[in-house]
Write a protein that holds these residues in place. Structure first.
Motif, PDB file in Angstrom:
ATOM      1  N   SER A 224       0.835  -1.204   0.000  1.00 27.73           N
ATOM      2  CA  SER A 224       0.000   0.000   0.000  1.00 27.73           C
ATOM      3  C   SER A 224       0.867   1.251   0.000  1.00 27.73           C
ATOM      4  CB  SER A 224      -0.921  -0.004   1.219  1.00 27.73           C
ATOM      5  OG  SER A 224      -1.789  -1.119   1.185  1.00 27.73           O
ATOM      6  N   LYS A 225       1.937   1.213   0.800  1.00 24.06           N
ATOM      7  CA  LYS A 225       2.857   2.357   0.820  1.00 24.06           C
ATOM      8  C   LYS A 225       3.547   2.510  -0.534  1.00 24.06           C
ATOM      9  CE  LYS A 225       5.411   5.607   2.738  1.00 24.06           C
ATOM     10  NZ  LYS A 225       6.247   5.946   1.597  1.00 24.06           N
ATOM     11  N   ARG A 226       3.920   1.377  -1.133  1.00 24.87           N
ATOM     12  CA  ARG A 226       4.552   1.419  -2.453  1.00 24.87           C
ATOM     13  C   ARG A 226       3.600   1.988  -3.497  1.00 24.87           C
ATOM     14  NH1 ARG A 226       9.080   2.120  -5.351  1.00 24.87           N
ATOM     15  NH2 ARG A 226       9.036   0.979  -7.312  1.00 24.87           N
ATOM     16  N   LEU A 227       2.331   1.614  -3.402  1.00 26.50           N
ATOM     17  CA  LEU A 227       1.339   2.121  -4.347  1.00 26.50           C
ATOM     18  C   LEU A 227       1.186   3.629  -4.221  1.00 26.50           C
ATOM     19  CD1 LEU A 227      -0.782   1.482  -6.495  1.00 26.50           C
ATOM     20  CD2 LEU A 227      -2.430   1.083  -4.648  1.00 26.50           C
ATOM     21  N   GLU A 228       1.182   4.131  -2.998  1.00 22.40           N
ATOM     22  CA  GLU A 228       1.071   5.578  -2.800  1.00 22.40           C
ATOM     23  C   GLU A 228       2.298   6.299  -3.344  1.00 22.40           C
ATOM     24  OE1 GLU A 228      -1.516   7.294  -1.798  1.00 22.40           O
ATOM     25  OE2 GLU A 228      -2.629   5.400  -1.712  1.00 22.40           O
ATOM     26  N   ASP A 229       3.477   5.708  -3.124  1.00 23.63           N
ATOM     27  CA  ASP A 229       4.708   6.320  -3.658  1.00 23.63           C
ATOM     28  C   ASP A 229       4.672   6.393  -5.182  1.00 23.63           C
ATOM     29  OD1 ASP A 229       5.639   6.651  -1.132  1.00 23.63           O
ATOM     30  OD2 ASP A 229       7.108   5.012  -1.202  1.00 23.63           O
ATOM     31  N   LEU A 230       4.188   5.323  -5.797  1.00 25.20           N
ATOM     32  CA  LEU A 230       4.135   5.302  -7.261  1.00 25.20           C
ATOM     33  C   LEU A 230       3.139   6.318  -7.797  1.00 25.20           C
ATOM     34  CD1 LEU A 230       4.288   1.445  -7.889  1.00 25.20           C
ATOM     35  CD2 LEU A 230       6.070   3.108  -8.416  1.00 25.20           C
ATOM     36  N   LYS A 231       2.010   6.456  -7.127  1.00 23.31           N
ATOM     37  CA  LYS A 231       1.031   7.454  -7.565  1.00 23.31           C
ATOM     38  C   LYS A 231       1.592   8.862  -7.432  1.00 23.31           C
ATOM     39  CE  LYS A 231      -3.135   4.739  -6.585  1.00 23.31           C
ATOM     40  NZ  LYS A 231      -4.372   4.643  -5.769  1.00 23.31           N
ATOM     41  N   GLU A 232       2.283   9.121  -6.320  1.00 24.35           N
ATOM     42  CA  GLU A 232       2.899  10.438  -6.138  1.00 24.35           C
ATOM     43  C   GLU A 232       3.970  10.681  -7.205  1.00 24.35           C
ATOM     44  OE1 GLU A 232       2.278  12.867  -4.127  1.00 24.35           O
ATOM     45  OE2 GLU A 232       0.840  11.990  -2.735  1.00 24.35           O
TER      46      GLU A 232
ATOM     47  N   TYR B  57      16.633  15.499 -11.225  1.00 22.21           N
ATOM     48  CA  TYR B  57      15.350  15.085 -10.655  1.00 22.21           C
ATOM     49  C   TYR B  57      14.895  13.740 -11.229  1.00 22.21           C
ATOM     50  CZ  TYR B  57      14.815  19.720  -8.576  1.00 22.21           C
ATOM     51  OH  TYR B  57      14.990  20.849  -7.812  1.00 22.21           O
ATOM     52  N   LEU B  58      15.125  13.538 -12.500  1.00 26.37           N
ATOM     53  CA  LEU B  58      14.764  12.252 -13.100  1.00 26.37           C
ATOM     54  C   LEU B  58      15.612  11.121 -12.522  1.00 26.37           C
ATOM     55  CD1 LEU B  58      14.246  13.243 -16.852  1.00 26.37           C
ATOM     56  CD2 LEU B  58      12.500  12.786 -15.135  1.00 26.37           C
ATOM     57  N   GLY B  59      16.846  11.429 -12.156  1.00 15.25           N
ATOM     58  CA  GLY B  59      17.675  10.430 -11.483  1.00 15.25           C
ATOM     59  C   GLY B  59      17.108  10.048 -10.126  1.00 15.25           C
ATOM     60  N   LEU B  60      16.554  11.019  -9.397  1.00 13.78           N
ATOM     61  CA  LEU B  60      15.896  10.710  -8.122  1.00 13.78           C
ATOM     62  C   LEU B  60      14.654   9.852  -8.344  1.00 13.78           C
ATOM     63  CD1 LEU B  60      16.169  14.215  -6.379  1.00 13.78           C
ATOM     64  CD2 LEU B  60      17.530  12.162  -5.898  1.00 13.78           C
TER      65      LEU B  60
ATOM     66  N   LYS C 280      15.062   2.086  -4.210  1.00 14.03           N
ATOM     67  CA  LYS C 280      16.248   2.445  -3.439  1.00 14.03           C
ATOM     68  C   LYS C 280      15.946   3.506  -2.388  1.00 14.03           C
ATOM     69  CE  LYS C 280      19.541   1.298  -7.097  1.00 14.03           C
ATOM     70  NZ  LYS C 280      20.610   1.818  -7.996  1.00 14.03           N
ATOM     71  N   ARG C 281      14.846   4.233  -2.550  1.00 12.54           N
ATOM     72  CA  ARG C 281      14.427   5.221  -1.563  1.00 12.54           C
ATOM     73  C   ARG C 281      12.925   5.443  -1.696  1.00 12.54           C
ATOM     74  NH1 ARG C 281      16.663  10.811  -1.716  1.00 12.54           N
ATOM     75  NH2 ARG C 281      18.687   9.900  -2.256  1.00 12.54           N
ATOM     76  N   PRO C 282      12.254   5.813  -0.616  1.00 12.66           N
ATOM     77  CA  PRO C 282      10.818   6.114  -0.705  1.00 12.66           C
ATOM     78  C   PRO C 282      10.601   7.501  -1.302  1.00 12.66           C
ATOM     79  CG  PRO C 282      11.577   6.429   1.535  1.00 12.66           C
ATOM     80  CD  PRO C 282      12.749   5.877   0.780  1.00 12.66           C
ATOM     81  N   PHE C 283       9.379   7.729  -1.719  1.00  7.40           N
ATOM     82  CA  PHE C 283       9.060   9.042  -2.281  1.00  7.40           C
ATOM     83  C   PHE C 283       9.046  10.084  -1.169  1.00  7.40           C
ATOM     84  CE2 PHE C 283       6.103  12.416  -3.415  1.00  7.40           C
ATOM     85  CZ  PHE C 283       6.579  12.777  -4.668  1.00  7.40           C
ATOM     86  N   ASP C 284       9.700  11.202  -1.433  1.00  6.17           N
ATOM     87  CA  ASP C 284       9.749  12.301  -0.469  1.00  6.17           C
ATOM     88  C   ASP C 284       9.561  13.594  -1.246  1.00  6.17           C
ATOM     89  OD1 ASP C 284      10.127  14.075   1.556  1.00  6.17           O
ATOM     90  OD2 ASP C 284      12.162  13.421   2.072  1.00  6.17           O
TER      91      ASP C 284
END
Length: 571
Positions: free
Chosen positions: A438-446, A465-468, A476-480
């Motif tokens: 669920s957390k991964r899904l939210e990160d992908l949507k963001e 930014y595209l590298g991030l 490798k990192r969550p969405f922030d």
């Protein structure tokens, strides 16, 4: 050099003459050294060929000639008359002319010196040898026509020679090096070959650098699809012109090496690799200059790969043309006959929806066998973007399709958007999601929402930014959101990487392919997926396979044609 040293030198040369042709000139050879030659060629004044064969055959030939001219009859039972001195040949060749009293008649040469007049001119010896060779050929034909004795009941098996990898590698390396040297030898042609690609790239890109807004930017550039098509045409054209006369120049070499059992496949591979190197250089120069002028970013390797495959299709077609004609002018005249259909049926100059629909074989057959075809049903079932059957055999149709798809789907922005969307679809399709998913899904949507409107102050910052984003997609990192707090500015990713004209072509194809009125998804031009026998295949993989397989198929056909031609000439 002493006579013994001369023998040692000849022994060394004979040892080197393995799968090679070595030409040796020697001054006053002894009888033993003369017999060590495999073949001897005798040229008279003016380069006239008066004999070619083994040393023994040459001695016998001139012994018979001397006896015939002295006594008016052939020699008969004693062919060589015990004569083994090589000097004897020149004595016969330059037999002096004598008067009735037997004295030698002299004449003045070009230097004003008196020299003995020759009894028989160089033309006489040349004509005599040609007549002799003709008689020998007739005898060979007569022997072939005689009935052959039956083979023994149990013939002994011929022992096959072992395959020597070192010898084969040496042979291939020699053929490959010769092919490269042959291309590099003509400096003027080499300069033209290298310079024509960047000149065409600069000319085409400069003319097509146009946006409807007045100020050029890649997003609104009007002629990007045209540039992609013209780039492929240039690749095909250069491949054709580079190879259309190569085999014509090498026919004598091919025949000679075939007699020496040099593998024909090595010649075809070496010729293809040599032309591939030059085609690669030309494609690199074209893509570098064209992309720089039109501000096409991050697509160099993809463009280069597709252009190179197209150029190799042209190379294989050019080599095939070169194997079928005997004159370079004829080959040059055939090149437009191959190139113009590529331009017409490639899908850019004349759109397939505006092309004669009867070119589609299945469409024509369905109307031929249908007694009362339903026009309304045909309109619903038939897509105008389907490629006519005859155009499926044109390499340009596959490469242009792949090039436009690559620009639309593999650019840095769309590629990341599609990647995020595919992972979202996979997670949603599972229905059951744990907290981590669920957390991964939210990160992908963001991430997907961020990519839709990402901005930056410069192209370099946008790439950062595209590298991030790549790190987020790679887990490798969550969405922030804080990482992209400064992602504002006058430059947008869509403006840099997405061309509207290309996107329109792809959107139109996707709408045609997903039309609900059709029971199946037709294979349309610029469609991202191909459907054959119920199997869904990526258009990139399928088009690449078609280009590669067709190129290797043409090269295999070239090998077969050359082998048949050489077999006919040998027989």
């Amino acid at each position: 050099m002493s006579s013994k040293d001369s023998e040692h030198v000849m022994e060394i040369i004979r040892g080197m003459a393995h799968n090679k042709i070595i030409v040796v000139t020697i001054h006053q050879p002894s009888s033993k050294i003369f017999q060590m030659f495999h073949k001897a060629m005798l040229l008279d004044k003016g380069g006239r060929l008066v004999f070619f064969g083994t040393p023994s055959e040459m001695l016998r030939y001139f012994a018979e000639a001397e006896h015939q001219h002295q006594f008016g009859a052939e020699l008969g039972a004693c062919p060589s008359c015990g004569t083994t001195r090589p000097e004897f040949i020149f004595d016969v060749l330059e037999t002096p002319l004598r008067d009735l009293s037997g004295d030698v008649i002299y004449e003045e040469n070009s230097r004003g010196q008196l020299v003995p007049s020759r009894r028989y001119s160089p033309e006489f010896w040349r004509d005599k040898y040609e007549a002799f060779r003709l008689i020998q050929d007739v005898k060979q034909v007569s022997l072939r026509q005689e009935p052959v004795a039956p083979l023994p009941a149990a013939p002994a098996e011929r022992k096959r020679l072992p395959f020597r990898w070192h010898d084969q590698w040496t042979q291939f390396r020699t053929v490959l090096r010769r092919a490269f040297i042959s291309k590099l030898r003509n400096r003027a042609n080499l300069v033209i070959t290298i310079c024509v690609s960047p000149v065409l790239a600069l000319l085409i890109a400069t003319i097509l650098r146009y946006s409807e807004s007045g100020t050029y930017d890649f997003a609104s550039a009007y002629h990007i699809p045209t540039f992609l098509f013209l780039g492929l045409i240039v690749a095909m054209f250069l491949g054709l012109t580079n190879s259309a006369d190569d085999i014509i120049r090498d026919r004598a070499v091919l025949q000679r090496e075939r007699n020496l059992d040099v593998r024909l496949s090595y010649y075809v591979i070496a010729k293809t690799l040599t032309l591939a190197v030059f085609a690669l250089i030309q494609c690199v120069l074209f893509v570098l200059i064209g992309n720089y002028v039109l501000e096409i970013r991050a697509m160099f390797w993809i463009y280069l790969g597709i252009m190179f495959m197209t150029a190799m299709s042209g190379v294989s077609l050019g080599l095939l043309i070169s194997s079928l004609v005997a004159d370079p002018k004829t080959a040059a005249n055939i090149v437009p006959l191959v190139l113009i259909p590529q331009i017409i049926m490639g899908g850019a100059l004349i759109k397939y929806e505006d092309m004669n629909r009867n070119l589609a074989l299945l469409y024509a057959l369905s109307h031929w066998f249908s007694e009362h075809p339903s026009t309304e049903k045909s309109k619903k079932m038939e897509s105008k973007l389907q490629v006519p059957f005859v155009c499926q055999f044109v390499a340009m149709r596959w490469s242009y399709d792949e090039m436009v798809l690559a620009q639309a789907k593999l650019n840095p922005l769309t590629h990341r958007q599609d990647r995020a969307q595919r992972e979202i679809d996979r997670i949603v399709a599972r229905h059951r999601q744990d907290p981590a998913e669920s957390k991964r899904l939210e990160d992908l949507k963001e991430t997907l929402a961020l990519l839709s409107g990402i901005e930056a102050k410069s192209v370099g910052e946008l790439d950062r930014y595209l590298g991030l984003v790549d790190q987020i997609l790679d887990r490798k990192r969550p969405f922030d959101r804080a990482l992209f707090k400064g992602a504002i500015g006058p430059i947008t990713a869509e403006q840099i990487y997405v061309n509207q004209k290309v996107s329109d072509l792809i959107s139109n194809a996707e709408m045609e392919q997903s039309d609900y009125r059709r029971g199946n998804r037709p294979n349309v031009f610029f469609g991202a997926q191909k459907h054959y026998f119920g199997i869904r295949i990526s258009a990139f993989a399928f088009n690449t396979a078609v280009l590669i397989v067709s190129t290797f198929g043409l090269l295999a056909l070239l090998h077969w044609i050359l082998r048949k031609q050489l077999e006919v000439r040998r027989s």
